[in-house]
Structure formats: structure tokens, C-alpha cells
Design a protein around this motif. Sequence first.
Motif, PDB file in Angstrom:
ATOM      1  N   UNK A  88       0.839  -1.203   0.000  1.00  0.00           N
ATOM      2  CA  UNK A  88       0.000   0.000   0.000  1.00  0.00           C
ATOM      3  C   UNK A  88       0.870   1.246   0.000  1.00  0.00           C
ATOM      4  N   UNK A  89       0.441   2.252  -0.768  1.00  0.00           N
ATOM      5  CA  UNK A  89       1.130   3.546  -0.760  1.00  0.00           C
ATOM      6  C   UNK A  89       0.151   4.631  -0.331  1.00  0.00           C
ATOM      7  N   UNK A  90       0.662   5.541   0.465  1.00  0.00           N
ATOM      8  CA  UNK A  90      -0.142   6.674   0.916  1.00  0.00           C
ATOM      9  C   UNK A  90       0.459   7.942   0.332  1.00  0.00           C
ATOM     10  N   UNK A  91      -0.352   8.680  -0.428  1.00  0.00           N
ATOM     11  CA  UNK A  91       0.123   9.943  -1.005  1.00  0.00           C
ATOM     12  C   UNK A  91      -0.477  11.095  -0.205  1.00  0.00           C
ATOM     13  N   UNK A  92       0.385  11.883   0.411  1.00  0.00           N
ATOM     14  CA  UNK A  92      -0.063  13.059   1.159  1.00  0.00           C
ATOM     15  C   UNK A  92       0.204  14.276   0.280  1.00  0.00           C
ATOM     16  N   UNK A  93      -0.854  14.780  -0.324  1.00  0.00           N
ATOM     17  CA  UNK A  93      -0.735  15.819  -1.338  1.00  0.00           C
ATOM     18  C   UNK A  93      -1.047  17.182  -0.714  1.00  0.00           C
ATOM     19  N   UNK A  94      -0.102  18.134  -0.865  1.00  0.00           N
ATOM     20  CA  UNK A  94      -0.243  19.390  -0.129  1.00  0.00           C
ATOM     21  C   UNK A  94      -0.376  20.660  -0.941  1.00  0.00           C
ATOM     22  N   UNK A  95      -0.736  20.537  -2.235  1.00  0.00           N
ATOM     23  CA  UNK A  95      -0.930  21.775  -2.999  1.00  0.00           C
ATOM     24  C   UNK A  95      -2.403  22.156  -2.982  1.00  0.00           C
ATOM     25  N   UNK A  96      -2.686  23.447  -2.839  1.00  0.00           N
ATOM     26  CA  UNK A  96      -4.097  23.872  -2.850  1.00  0.00           C
ATOM     27  C   UNK A  96      -4.692  23.899  -4.246  1.00  0.00           C
ATOM     28  N   UNK A  97      -3.908  23.550  -5.266  1.00  0.00           N
ATOM     29  CA  UNK A  97      -4.474  23.522  -6.622  1.00  0.00           C
ATOM     30  C   UNK A  97      -3.980  22.304  -7.391  1.00  0.00           C
ATOM     31  N   UNK A  98      -4.693  22.016  -8.483  1.00  0.00           N
ATOM     32  CA  UNK A  98      -4.319  20.864  -9.312  1.00  0.00           C
ATOM     33  C   UNK A  98      -3.425  21.372 -10.443  1.00  0.00           C
ATOM     34  N   UNK A  99      -2.154  21.650 -10.091  1.00  0.00           N
ATOM     35  CA  UNK A  99      -1.226  22.244 -11.055  1.00  0.00           C
ATOM     36  C   UNK A  99      -0.020  21.359 -11.296  1.00  0.00           C
ATOM     37  N   UNK A 100       1.170  21.951 -11.165  1.00  0.00           N
ATOM     38  CA  UNK A 100       2.423  21.241 -11.470  1.00  0.00           C
ATOM     39  C   UNK A 100       2.639  20.015 -10.584  1.00  0.00           C
ATOM     40  N   UNK A 101       2.486  20.234  -9.296  1.00  0.00           N
ATOM     41  CA  UNK A 101       2.762  19.141  -8.348  1.00  0.00           C
ATOM     42  C   UNK A 101       1.782  17.994  -8.559  1.00  0.00           C
ATOM     43  N   UNK A 102       0.551  18.353  -8.868  1.00  0.00           N
ATOM     44  CA  UNK A 102      -0.472  17.328  -9.109  1.00  0.00           C
ATOM     45  C   UNK A 102      -0.091  16.466 -10.316  1.00  0.00           C
ATOM     46  N   UNK A 103       0.353  17.131 -11.399  1.00  0.00           N
ATOM     47  CA  UNK A 103       0.729  16.390 -12.617  1.00  0.00           C
ATOM     48  C   UNK A 103       1.866  15.406 -12.320  1.00  0.00           C
ATOM     49  N   UNK A 104       2.867  15.909 -11.603  1.00  0.00           N
ATOM     50  CA  UNK A 104       4.023  15.065 -11.276  1.00  0.00           C
ATOM     51  C   UNK A 104       3.595  13.884 -10.393  1.00  0.00           C
ATOM     52  N   UNK A 105       2.744  14.183  -9.429  1.00  0.00           N
ATOM     53  CA  UNK A 105       2.270  13.157  -8.493  1.00  0.00           C
ATOM     54  C   UNK A 105       1.433  12.108  -9.217  1.00  0.00           C
ATOM     55  N   UNK A 106       0.593  12.563 -10.138  1.00  0.00           N
ATOM     56  CA  UNK A 106      -0.257  11.632 -10.890  1.00  0.00           C
ATOM     57  C   UNK A 106       0.586  10.653 -11.712  1.00  0.00           C
ATOM     58  N   UNK A 107       1.672  11.155 -12.321  1.00  0.00           N
ATOM     59  CA  UNK A 107       2.546  10.265 -13.103  1.00  0.00           C
ATOM     60  C   UNK A 107       3.174   9.211 -12.205  1.00  0.00           C
ATOM     61  N   UNK A 108       3.636   9.661 -11.034  1.00  0.00           N
ATOM     62  CA  UNK A 108       4.247   8.728 -10.085  1.00  0.00           C
ATOM     63  C   UNK A 108       3.220   7.682  -9.638  1.00  0.00           C
ATOM     64  N   UNK A 109       2.018   8.171  -9.361  1.00  0.00           N
ATOM     65  CA  UNK A 109       0.928   7.292  -8.909  1.00  0.00           C
ATOM     66  C   UNK A 109       0.614   6.230  -9.967  1.00  0.00           C
ATOM     67  N   UNK A 110       0.603   6.651 -11.220  1.00  0.00           N
ATOM     68  CA  UNK A 110       0.325   5.688 -12.310  1.00  0.00           C
ATOM     69  C   UNK A 110       1.361   4.565 -12.332  1.00  0.00           C
ATOM     70  N   UNK A 111       2.621   4.931 -12.111  1.00  0.00           N
ATOM     71  CA  UNK A 111       3.692   3.934 -12.070  1.00  0.00           C
ATOM     72  C   UNK A 111       3.492   2.938 -10.930  1.00  0.00           C
ATOM     73  N   UNK A 112       3.079   3.448  -9.766  1.00  0.00           N
ATOM     74  CA  UNK A 112       2.825   2.554  -8.622  1.00  0.00           C
ATOM     75  C   UNK A 112       1.676   1.608  -8.946  1.00  0.00           C
ATOM     76  N   UNK A 113       0.626   2.170  -9.549  1.00  0.00           N
ATOM     77  CA  UNK A 113      -0.553   1.356  -9.859  1.00  0.00           C
ATOM     78  C   UNK A 113      -0.240   0.278 -10.907  1.00  0.00           C
ATOM     79  N   UNK A 114       0.682   0.627 -11.788  1.00  0.00           N
ATOM     80  CA  UNK A 114       1.148  -0.338 -12.793  1.00  0.00           C
ATOM     81  C   UNK A 114       1.723  -1.589 -12.111  1.00  0.00           C
ATOM     82  N   UNK A 115       2.289  -1.365 -10.916  1.00  0.00           N
ATOM     83  CA  UNK A 115       2.861  -2.487 -10.153  1.00  0.00           C
ATOM     84  C   UNK A 115       1.837  -3.138  -9.215  1.00  0.00           C
ATOM     85  N   UNK A 116       0.570  -2.746  -9.392  1.00  0.00           N
ATOM     86  CA  UNK A 116      -0.525  -3.242  -8.542  1.00  0.00           C
ATOM     87  C   UNK A 116      -0.383  -2.841  -7.079  1.00  0.00           C
TER      88      UNK A 116
END
Length: 180
Positions: free
Chosen positions: A2-30
Motif C-alpha cells: 500500500x502507498x499513501x500519497x499526502x498531497x499538499x498543494x491547494x491547486x491541481x497544477x504542477x505538483x499534481x501532474x508530477x504526483x499523478x505520473x508517479x501514482x500511475x507507475x505505482x498502480x502499474x505495479x498493482x
Amino acid sequence: MKALVLFGSPRRGNTYKLTESFKKGLEERNIQVEFIDVTKLNISHCKSCDFCLKNKGCIFKDDMEQIYTKIYESDIIVLASPVYFGTVTSYLKVLIDRCQPLYNRRFVLNIEDKVKRKGVLIFTAGRKNKKMVDAMELVAKYFLFSCNADLNEVIYCLNTDENDIEGAILETAYERALRV
Ligand SMILES: Cc1cc2nc3c(=O)[nH]c(=O)nc-3n(C[C@H](O)[C@H](O)[C@H](O)COP(=O)(O)O)c2cc1C
């Protein structure tokens, strides 16, 4: 796992995009990923009342209760934040300060935490000077230490004032998730 992502930006901008890519990679590994938008939580500031020096947990009963549980249940902890004045956003800093009970549980109350976790820091910064954001890694390290995690990966993008985040760095974030 299990992975826990603690996301701290008040908007869905740069950090969100980067985090989403990382998240996709984790999900790829189930890996089961839980994304928490910390800016939407109700977390009181630590008052240094010392309750956690003698008791398990915190005297406050707020959204931090679910975070403690989720931290203990996870194998990977991801801290994701834009740089604000050299460090994490205040939303995350409030959460981090409230992790003192995790630290005290291990080192004062001597309750063993058997799960050694992995830690990841994802951040974006407007400026291109990396020195300016050195504090991010240090703060992440101290936070992760309280969660019995090391800082295993740091994924970042500087200079977002001039360039929108795209392409190669997003690919890098995805690839790093495949090996963390
Ligand atoms: C209040 C505030 C403080 C900031 N402080 C810094 C800073 O100290 N250093 C820096 O390089 N960028 C700083 N920035 C710029 C952000 O880190 C940058 O724009 C980031 O990519 C924003 O991420 P987001 O799109 O996920 O919100 C600051 C932005 C704001 C709003």
C-alpha cells in the motif's frame, strides 16, 4: 503493498501532474495507492501539550486520526508539495507537526514499529536555484523518520515559473515509481 500519497498543494497544477505520473507507475505495479488531499482536511495545529509523551496518540480528535492509521497501514509514504518559502506548504507542515505522537510512541514510549517503510518526496519549485529548496529534503527526512521510513526517492521539477511541467519529467516520475 500500500502507498499513501499526502498531497499538499491547494491547486491541481504542477505538483499534481508530477504526483499523478508517479501514482500511475505505482498502480502499474498493482500497488494500492491512496491519494489524500491534505488541503481538504481538518487538522489542528500541535499545541505542544505533551500528551503524547505519556499516551499513545494525540489529544486532538480530528482528521489526523485517519492519517495515523493510514501511515501505519502503508508500505510507501509519498509527500507531495510545491515549494512555499523554501519548504512544504503550511497544510503539510501542520500535518507533519502532528506526527510528534509517532515519534514519541517509538522513542519515548518504546513501542516498536515493525514495518520499515519507504519514503518519497515529490516537489515543484518556481525558481531554478536548487539550493533555495534544500530545506524540502530535510523536512521530508525528519517527517519520514517519525513514520519509520527512509527518504528513498526525491522527484522534483524546478523553474515552473518559466516552464510548465510536461514531457520528460513526467516520464521520469512514472519510471521511478516502477523501481521504488
Ligand atoms: C506562497 C508561495 C510561495 C512560494 N515560494 C517559493 C519558493 O520559496 N521557492 C520557489 O522556487 N518557488 C516558490 N513558489 C512557487 C511554487 O513553488 C511553484 O509555482 C510550484 O510549481 C507551484 O506548484 P503547484 O502548481 O502544484 O501549485 C511559491 C509559490 C507560492 C504560491
